[in-house]
Scaffold this motif. Structure first.
Motif, mmCIF file in Angstrom:
data_model
loop_
_atom_site.group_PDB
_atom_site.id
_atom_site.type_symbol
_atom_site.label_atom_id
_atom_site.label_comp_id
_atom_site.label_asym_id
_atom_site.label_seq_id
_atom_site.Cartn_x
_atom_site.Cartn_y
_atom_site.Cartn_z
ATOM 1 N N ASP A 1 0.969 -1.101 -0.122
ATOM 2 C CA ASP A 1 -0.043 0.193 0.061
ATOM 3 C C ASP A 1 0.955 1.687 0.003
ATOM 4 O O ASP A 1 1.971 1.490 1.245
ATOM 5 N N ILE A 2 0.839 2.127 -0.765
ATOM 6 C CA ILE A 2 1.332 3.175 -1.085
ATOM 7 C C ILE A 2 0.480 4.496 -0.370
ATOM 8 O O ILE A 2 -0.449 4.545 -1.037
ATOM 9 N N PRO A 3 0.391 5.167 0.509
ATOM 10 C CA PRO A 3 0.156 5.783 1.154
ATOM 11 C C PRO A 3 0.099 7.339 -0.179
ATOM 12 O O PRO A 3 0.333 7.422 -0.940
ATOM 13 N N PRO A 4 -1.425 8.230 0.278
ATOM 14 C CA PRO A 4 -1.310 9.440 -0.309
ATOM 15 C C PRO A 4 -0.330 10.578 -0.725
ATOM 16 O O PRO A 4 0.338 10.968 0.557
ATOM 17 N N VAL A 5 -0.001 11.044 -1.863
ATOM 18 C CA VAL A 5 0.711 12.231 -1.040
ATOM 19 C C VAL A 5 0.582 13.459 -0.551
ATOM 20 O O VAL A 5 -0.469 13.483 -0.035
ATOM 21 N N THR A 6 1.250 14.233 -0.025
ATOM 22 C CA THR A 6 1.050 15.303 1.173
ATOM 23 C C THR A 6 -1.049 15.640 0.285
ATOM 24 O O THR A 6 -1.476 16.223 1.847
ATOM 25 N N GLY A 7 -0.590 16.291 0.130
ATOM 26 C CA GLY A 7 -1.751 17.406 -1.033
ATOM 27 C C GLY A 7 -2.955 16.195 -0.507
ATOM 28 O O GLY A 7 -3.871 16.950 -0.700
ATOM 29 N N VAL A 8 -2.930 15.270 -1.793
ATOM 30 C CA VAL A 8 -3.802 14.030 -1.320
ATOM 31 C C VAL A 8 -4.763 14.096 0.032
ATOM 32 O O VAL A 8 -5.731 13.511 0.294
ATOM 33 N N LEU A 9 -3.229 13.312 0.869
ATOM 34 C CA LEU A 9 -3.615 13.323 2.683
ATOM 35 C C LEU A 9 -5.040 14.245 3.210
ATOM 36 O O LEU A 9 -6.376 14.045 3.438
ATOM 37 N N ARG A 10 -4.543 16.277 2.552
ATOM 38 C CA ARG A 10 -5.036 16.911 3.404
ATOM 39 C C ARG A 10 -6.975 17.237 2.690
ATOM 40 O O ARG A 10 -7.415 17.708 3.117
ATOM 41 N N ALA A 11 -6.688 16.655 0.885
ATOM 42 C CA ALA A 11 -8.057 16.935 0.456
ATOM 43 C C ALA A 11 -8.941 15.718 1.306
ATOM 44 O O ALA A 11 -10.259 15.790 1.494
ATOM 45 N N MET A 12 -8.087 13.819 1.599
ATOM 46 C CA MET A 12 -9.513 13.082 2.064
ATOM 47 C C MET A 12 -9.472 13.604 3.401
ATOM 48 O O MET A 12 -10.436 13.735 4.060
ATOM 49 N N ASP A 13 -8.900 14.509 4.176
ATOM 50 C CA ASP A 13 -9.510 14.475 5.991
ATOM 51 C C ASP A 13 -10.826 16.261 5.329
ATOM 52 O O ASP A 13 -11.257 16.045 5.966
ATOM 53 N N ARG A 14 -9.828 16.512 4.571
ATOM 54 C CA ARG A 14 -10.722 18.266 4.210
ATOM 55 C C ARG A 14 -12.511 17.214 3.845
ATOM 56 O O ARG A 14 -13.674 18.507 4.424
ATOM 57 N N LEU A 15 -12.217 17.032 2.940
ATOM 58 C CA LEU A 15 -13.573 16.072 1.710
ATOM 59 C C LEU A 15 -14.526 14.731 3.183
ATOM 60 O O LEU A 15 -15.295 14.335 2.398
ATOM 61 N N ASP A 16 -13.230 14.368 3.670
ATOM 62 C CA ASP A 16 -14.225 13.477 4.291
ATOM 63 C C ASP A 16 -13.816 11.924 3.438
ATOM 64 O O ASP A 16 -15.089 11.049 2.906
ATOM 65 N N ALA A 17 -12.956 11.755 2.867
ATOM 66 C CA ALA A 17 -13.076 10.706 1.500
ATOM 67 C C ALA A 17 -12.665 9.674 2.085
ATOM 68 O O ALA A 17 -12.784 9.205 3.335
#
Length: 173
Positions: free
Chosen positions: A98-114
């Protein structure tokens, strides 16, 4: 009425678009209504019950069109189920772990509750656009590292989640 899903993507050379089409094909086979569109062409996500957004990775950043879609439609995306995927490693690592999301995607995941993010291998072949892409190809590090069985399995899990939630909603209300 079947759940409507948008599968949007940011791509430079078409590899991520092909992954998005594969995801949408599985969603359709499972009985959902799925549309695909380049992220830059998406003007409204509100007609959709759920959204999947994919972005190609370039130098540790998600494709700009995918990033812009999340910013432009953030409020509406936060109100519906959202899944994210990245494509890009030009080796087998995405199939091996499993490759974690890059920082910008991780922030978007948190912000948008992906709901989830997954990284798939990428593809870079002769004729690719961009100076860096050409340098990578000259160094012999190109190729196609996409794992379509893994992509299809992930899409089937997304479909299963949506169908389960649809059935639950029908039973309760």
């Amino acid at each position: 009425m079947p759940t409507r899903v948008l599968v949007a993507y940011g791509t430079k050379n078409g590899s991520t678009a092909q992954i998005a089409e594969a995801v949408a094909d599985v969603l359709r086979k499972e009985g959902l209504t799925a549309d695909t569109a380049p992220a830059s062409a998406v003007t409204d996500v509100t007609p959709y019950d759920a959204v999947v957004v994919g972005g190609a990775l370039y130098a540790g950043r998600w494709h700009k069109d995918a990033r812009r879609l999340l910013r432009r439609h953030g409020r509406a995306l936060a109100e519906r189920p959202l899944w994210l995927f990245s494509s890009g490693p030009l080796d087998a690592t995405a199939s091996e772990r499993d490759i974690p999301p890059v920082t910008g995607v991780l922030r978007a995941m948190d912000r948008l509750d992906a709901r989830e993010h997954v990284t798939f291998g990428g593809r870079l072949e002769e004729g690719a656009k961009g100076r860096i892409a050409r340098m990578i190809l000259r160094s012999g590090k190109g190729g196609d590292f996409r794992d379509f069985p893994a992509i299809e399995a992930w899409a089937a899990r997304v479909a299963g989640t949506l169908l389960g939630e649809q059935q639950e909603a029908e039973e309760t209300g």
